[in-house]
Design an enzyme around this catalytic site. Structure first.
Site, mmCIF file in Angstrom:
data_model
loop_
_atom_site.group_PDB
_atom_site.id
_atom_site.type_symbol
_atom_site.label_atom_id
_atom_site.label_comp_id
_atom_site.label_asym_id
_atom_site.label_seq_id
_atom_site.Cartn_x
_atom_site.Cartn_y
_atom_site.Cartn_z
ATOM 1 N N SER A 291 0.852 -1.194 0.000
ATOM 2 C CA SER A 291 0.000 0.000 0.000
ATOM 3 C C SER A 291 0.885 1.241 0.000
ATOM 4 O O SER A 291 2.122 1.151 0.041
ATOM 5 C CB SER A 291 -0.921 -0.022 1.222
ATOM 6 O OG SER A 291 -0.167 0.010 2.417
ATOM 7 N N TYR A 292 0.242 2.398 -0.004
ATOM 8 C CA TYR A 292 0.978 3.660 -0.121
ATOM 9 C C TYR A 292 2.005 3.792 0.998
ATOM 10 O O TYR A 292 1.661 3.691 2.187
ATOM 11 C CB TYR A 292 -0.009 4.831 -0.075
ATOM 12 C CG TYR A 292 0.609 6.148 -0.449
ATOM 13 C CD1 TYR A 292 1.198 6.334 -1.695
ATOM 14 C CD2 TYR A 292 0.614 7.210 0.448
ATOM 15 C CE1 TYR A 292 1.760 7.542 -2.039
ATOM 16 C CE2 TYR A 292 1.170 8.428 0.110
ATOM 17 C CZ TYR A 292 1.745 8.586 -1.142
ATOM 18 O OH TYR A 292 2.310 9.785 -1.479
ATOM 19 N N PRO A 293 3.285 4.037 0.659
ATOM 20 C CA PRO A 293 4.344 3.966 1.678
ATOM 21 C C PRO A 293 4.584 5.258 2.460
ATOM 22 O O PRO A 293 5.461 5.288 3.307
ATOM 23 C CB PRO A 293 5.577 3.601 0.853
ATOM 24 C CG PRO A 293 5.327 4.230 -0.479
ATOM 25 C CD PRO A 293 3.843 4.185 -0.694
#
Length: 818
Positions: A291-293
């Site tokens: 997922s978005y880091p």
């Protein structure tokens, strides 16, 4: 029918726009007072890499569209890019009818079918306040950083020769980051070790095993007192049990993973620098593996599907058994962490193997996945046993741990409870034979240099930077040679970094302390929340730093005093190389970055081209100013060209720019100039000219004076000259080549030949082109044919005359190597 434009973020788009000072005098260090940059200099947004033509691409795609859906990263920087895209696209989209809504914002945290569909079902609007907060941060960092950097770079590089940094930069976040490293260095330097003493006792648990006991007093700093306690206990033969206890304890599973924790672990455990780790995480995200880091949140929402990502790992060879057991027995709800309101914690979205990702990306992905599985696992439970002993009047303790249930440490074995000896079963009043009791002398140790992980913790604690910018600030202080990365990824300040921070403390401590930047970050967050006015915050902050800048300039002598102690003046640095055209004395070549020549008699400094070697060029002089020429070279297989130190810093002709060498000089008669050595237009770039390198024999080279195209030619020729005549086909200048008779490749034992290096069939097999990447438009083979790295072995290129043939012999090259 209506057309919808979908804009999704790629690294090229995220890096395509940069805020810069407007073109003109404000980009010229020598023509403007740095103080003017705080208010007078206008700023504009430009494409950071014009070759991408990102704005033009967006406009082509958006022409004739009715709606636009923005699929940019869901953070503040992503919101800012939304409005950059809208600035480019809205003017060429179809006009709206009756106030119809045409701009939509998709919000998502991972690139999976479920997330994409869910985002499309609940489209919103881009957040203008968040975009303004990013604009404010960019403009503050630009104006403040440029003003301080320009002043201190010019001041100190004009006085000292061994600074070993091409830029003495200042940054509102970068400088406090450096300050943390120097603060730890100062603690290490000022540390004075103290000697202390401890008592250590051993008792026999049984025939084959002994227990090591810890002294309850821990340590004493007086040897005589320690000796007194030893004398009171060393004659004792038995240790009596005073008390026993057995307690069940738990080691908590980790909180869900956010950006800062990922960067900390990547540095401390995986040996990856923060910036490299962030780039790797972004690549895993764009490929759909995580997922978005970029997130500050460590708490999963109540409606987050935890079993979905877990099922993706059910067949993975490394952790399938653990995952299947969790799915069968039931997962444990993750601990309640901090909800920053941005994105869910970093989560693996699909299974992957090392073969798919490569070793670097796999190591980071493996940690992210193990961390996620650990958050839904159970706590580690263990039994801690403690026995208290009395030997004479002194008390000692022995502790042991036994694991009851490994819990999450099964998937994160490095977090497991250390294996310790199990203690014997005993009760109050039991005795054990004392086998040894002794006094040990030890010393206190200084703290070690900060690790990257510790620095990240300090930056997060004090509000320096964001989860996205923290890696950049750490990388900057490394690139500027303010710190070096030692073993264990510890950051050791260099002499330059130490002097700078001590100088800031001496003049204005707030320039290096984290307090003022932390306050600015709070104001920027208020802009993002719509609670503060963008213009007011920007104006007030710039006014504060402008006052600090003027005080810094007036007090620079305080920092200069520290510089004098640590660095050598220009006059005492470097070695004599070439003669000055004014006083005819030798100028010294200073190799430390930035490399330059300094004349101590005239007190003048001349900047040289960087990233290459410099040597005297045959003691030849420039016909304009009588300075001795020097030769810059990037290596035996690269480019080299002569230059005049004075002309390179003070261009003599209007069409020349600062930093140009003789291969770009338009002097009409100088034997080293473009006019005498130029051959024709470069085959790759539009503005470059191929120029003969007269110093390259016997392995002759022709190189572009703008790009990296290099043609190796006429090996073993003892003389190559540029003729005044031009090729009748392509109008490139002809080359006259002389070979030794014994090594001549020319037919019929000829030793001399004059021809076009591109069109003459005799020269075809004698030329090797390096780095050419685009086909010349005059070649009949078309743009699809490209040159390999090997020699053109006798294959003749087909050429045709140009429809518009330039008159200048150096302005066209009518061939492309096949």
């Amino acid at each position: 029918m209506r057309t919808v434009l979908m804009v999704a973020e790629k690294p090229s788009l995220a890096q395509s726009i940069a805020k810069i000072l407007s073109r003109g005098k404000y980009n010229k260090w020598d023509k403007v007072d740095p103080a003017e940059l705080f208010s007078q200099a206008p700023t504009e947004k430009k494409e950071a890499n014009p070759k991408l033509n990102m704005v033009k691409f967006l406009q082509v795609e958006g022409k004739g569209c009715d709606y636009i859906v923005l699929w940019l990263d869901c953070d503040k920087e992503g919101e800012n890019i939304c409005f950059e895209v809208l600035d480019a696209v809205l003017p060429i989209m179809n006009p709206t009818h009756g106030g119809e809504k045409t701009v939509f914002r998709a919000r998502f945290s991972s690139i999976t079918d479920m997330d994409i569909c869910a985002a499309m079902a609940r489209l919103g609007e881009p957040d203008h306040n968040e975009a303004l907060s990013v604009d404010a941060r960019q403009e503050l960092d630009l104006r403040i950083g440029c003003a301080f950097t320009r002043f201190q770079t010019k001041y100190f590089q004009g006085k000292y020769g061994n600074l070993d940094s091409s830029l003495i930069s200042f940054g509102p976040c970068q400088t406090p980051t450096l300050g943390f490293c120097v603060e730890r260095h100062d603690k290490i330097q000022s540390f004075k070790p103290e000697t202390y003493w401890v008592l250590q006792a051993k008792v026999n648990a049984d025939k084959d095993r002994s227990l090591l006991l810890d002294w309850d007093r821990v340590r004493v700093f007086d040897r005589e007192i320690a000796q007194m306690f030893l004398n009171m206990t060393k004659l004792e033969k038995e240790a009596q049990v005073e008390a026993t206890s057995r307690k069940e304890k738990a080691k908590q599973r980790p909180l869900a993973l956010n950006t800062v924790e990922m960067l900390r672990v990547a540095s401390s455990s995986l040996g990856m620098g923060p910036q490299h780790a962030m780039q790797t995480a972004e690549r895993l995200y764009t490929q759909g593996y995580i997922s978005y880091p970029r997130t500050e949140t460590t708490h999963y929402p109540e409606n987050f599907d935890l079993k979905g990502p877990l099922r993706q790992q059910a067949n993975h060879p490394y952790w399938a058994d653990t995952v299947k057991r969790l799915l069968t027995e039931g997962i444990n709800r993750p601990r309640k962490g901090h909800d920053a309101g941005d994105h869910p914690p970093i989560t693996p979205m699909r299974s992957a193997t090392e073969a798919e990702l490569g070793s670097e990306a796999w190591r980071l992905y493996e940690y992210i996945t193990r961390h996620f599985i650990a958050t839904v696992s159970y706590d580690c439970k263990y039994l801690q046993s403690t026995i208290s002993f009395r030997i004479g009047p002194e008390h000692f303790t022995c502790t042991g741990k036994t694991v009851i249930s490994p819990g999450f440490t099964e998937i994160m074995p490095w977090q497991s409870v250390p294996l310790e000896e199990s203690l014997p079963t005993c009760q109050r009043g039991d005795t054990f034979a004392v086998s040894e009791i002794k006094m040990l002398e030890k010393q206190t140790n200084p703290p070690d240099y900060l690790t990257e992980a510790e620095l990240i913790t300090l930056m997060e604690k004090h509000g320096i930077g964001t989860d996205a910018s923290i890696p950049v600030h750490i990388n900057n202080i490394c690139q500027r040679n303010y710190v070096t990365v030692e073993s264990g990824r510890r950051l050791k300040p260099t002499n330059l970094g130490i002097v700078l921070v001590h100088g800031y403390y001496k003049i204005d401590a707030e320039l290096v302390l984290p307090t003022i930047r932390s306050a600015v970050e709070k104001q920027l967050n208020l802009i993002a929340q719509g609670k503060a006015d963008y213009r007011q915050v920007l104006g007030h902050t710039l006014d504060v730093f402008k006052r600090k800048f003027h005080y810094f300039v007036d007090s620079i002598a305080g920092m200069d005093e520290l510089m004098e102690v640590s660095f050598s003046p220009l006059a005492a640095t470097g070695k004599p190389l070439s003669r000055c055209g004014k006083c005819h004395r030798f100028m010294k070549y200073i190799q430390a970055k930035p490399s330059r020549l300094h004349c101590s008699h005239c007190d003048e400094t001349y900047t040289l081209p960087q990233n290459g070697t410099i040597k005297l060029y045959k003691e030849l002089r420039c016909p304009l100013d009588d300075f001795e020429l020097v030769l810059w070279s990037s290596g035996s297989r690269g480019k080299s060209y002569p230059l005049c130190p004075y002309c390179a810093n003070h261009p003599p002709f209007r069409d020349m720019k600062k930093g140009m060498g003789c291969n770009e000089c338009t002097h009409p008669t100088c034997q080293h100039s473009l006019s005498m050595l130029g051959i024709g237009q470069c085959v790759e770039c539009e503005s470059g000219v191929l120029v003969l390198d007269p110093t390259s024999g016997p392995k002759w080279k022709v190189a572009c004076n703008k790009c990296n195209v290099v043609a190796h030619c006429f090996e073993n020729a003892y003389r190559v000259r540029v003729s005044a005549d031009t090729c009748s086909t392509c109008e490139a200048a002809l080359l006259a080549v002389d070979f030794n008779k014994a090594k001549s490749p020319l037919p019929g034992d000829e030793t001399q030949h004059t021809g076009c290096v591109f069109c003459d069939p005799i020269f075809q097999e004698l030329v090797e082109l390096k780095h050419a990447a685009s086909c010349h438009p005059m070649h009949r083979g078309g743009p699809g044919r490209r040159q390999g790295r090997g020699r053109a072995r006798g294959r003749r290129p087909t050429v045709k005359p140009s429809a518009r043939r330039p008159k200048d012999k150096m302005s066209a090259l009518a061939a492309y190597f096949v």
